[in-house]
Design a protein around this motif. Sequence first.
Motif, mmCIF file in Angstrom:
data_model
loop_
_atom_site.group_PDB
_atom_site.id
_atom_site.type_symbol
_atom_site.label_atom_id
_atom_site.label_comp_id
_atom_site.label_asym_id
_atom_site.label_seq_id
_atom_site.Cartn_x
_atom_site.Cartn_y
_atom_site.Cartn_z
ATOM 1 N N THR A 15 5.645 3.392 -1.141
ATOM 2 C CA THR A 15 6.315 2.926 -2.360
ATOM 3 C C THR A 15 7.625 2.240 -1.973
ATOM 4 N N ALA A 16 8.227 1.569 -2.945
ATOM 5 C CA ALA A 16 9.514 0.907 -2.711
ATOM 6 C C ALA A 16 10.591 1.941 -2.382
ATOM 7 N N ALA A 21 14.328 4.436 1.545
ATOM 8 C CA ALA A 21 14.773 5.606 2.299
ATOM 9 C C ALA A 21 14.635 5.376 3.805
ATOM 10 N N LEU A 22 13.587 4.647 4.203
ATOM 11 C CA LEU A 22 13.346 4.387 5.622
ATOM 12 C C LEU A 22 14.406 3.464 6.223
ATOM 13 N N PHE A 23 14.844 2.462 5.468
ATOM 14 C CA PHE A 23 15.766 1.460 5.998
ATOM 15 C C PHE A 23 17.227 1.686 5.585
ATOM 16 N N LEU A 34 7.924 -4.869 -2.655
ATOM 17 C CA LEU A 34 6.640 -4.408 -2.136
ATOM 18 C C LEU A 34 5.553 -5.276 -2.763
ATOM 19 N N ARG A 35 4.877 -6.069 -1.958
ATOM 20 C CA ARG A 35 3.915 -7.040 -2.478
ATOM 21 C C ARG A 35 2.611 -6.368 -2.882
ATOM 22 N N LYS A 36 2.077 -6.791 -4.050
ATOM 23 C CA LYS A 36 0.829 -6.250 -4.578
ATOM 24 C C LYS A 36 -0.122 -7.391 -4.901
ATOM 25 N N GLY A 45 0.056 -4.122 1.700
ATOM 26 C CA GLY A 45 0.357 -3.633 3.033
ATOM 27 C C GLY A 45 1.560 -4.280 3.687
ATOM 28 N N PHE A 46 2.355 -5.017 2.921
ATOM 29 C CA PHE A 46 3.590 -5.563 3.469
ATOM 30 C C PHE A 46 4.648 -5.634 2.383
#
Length: 164
Positions: A15-16, A21-23, A34-36, A45-46
Amino acid sequence: MANKIFVGNLPFSTTAADLEALFLCYGDIQGVNLRKDRKTNQPRGFAFVTFKEEDAARQAVRNMQGHSYQGRVLTVNTADARGTAASSEHQDKDNDNDADEWKTAPPSRAKKNNSHSNNNNKGNSKGKKTQSRSWDEWASPTAKTSRVVSPKVVPMVSPEDTSK
């Protein structure tokens, strides 16, 4: 180098908020895209992560490229304008001034009007119709000298039927 980075090979469950949180440890984040898929609304997936500072984006690319996240190895690069090649830190600075070039559409490909496409000449320059050959004719060892004729089908007769 821009403030926006590309993050690829993401698990589809990401999720966004997960990406933020990761970055977040690399600097303040301006936004996560977040592309859908347009039709199914499923993740592709990217994603793109935009940092407030360029140094934070640069540090994130250096540290997260090849990082394992939820069992997948991430691809992290600087993001480019649509239609341009993947960027690197070694890119020429002269190309940065051409930001408006990617906005133009490629030239349309006009359908060729080929008047010879529907005739039966098939390469015969004198205009005579040529007979096409079947696969059996091409595959036959005697295809160059004679035409292949399929054998006649003869019904099988059992010995019991002949005695009557």
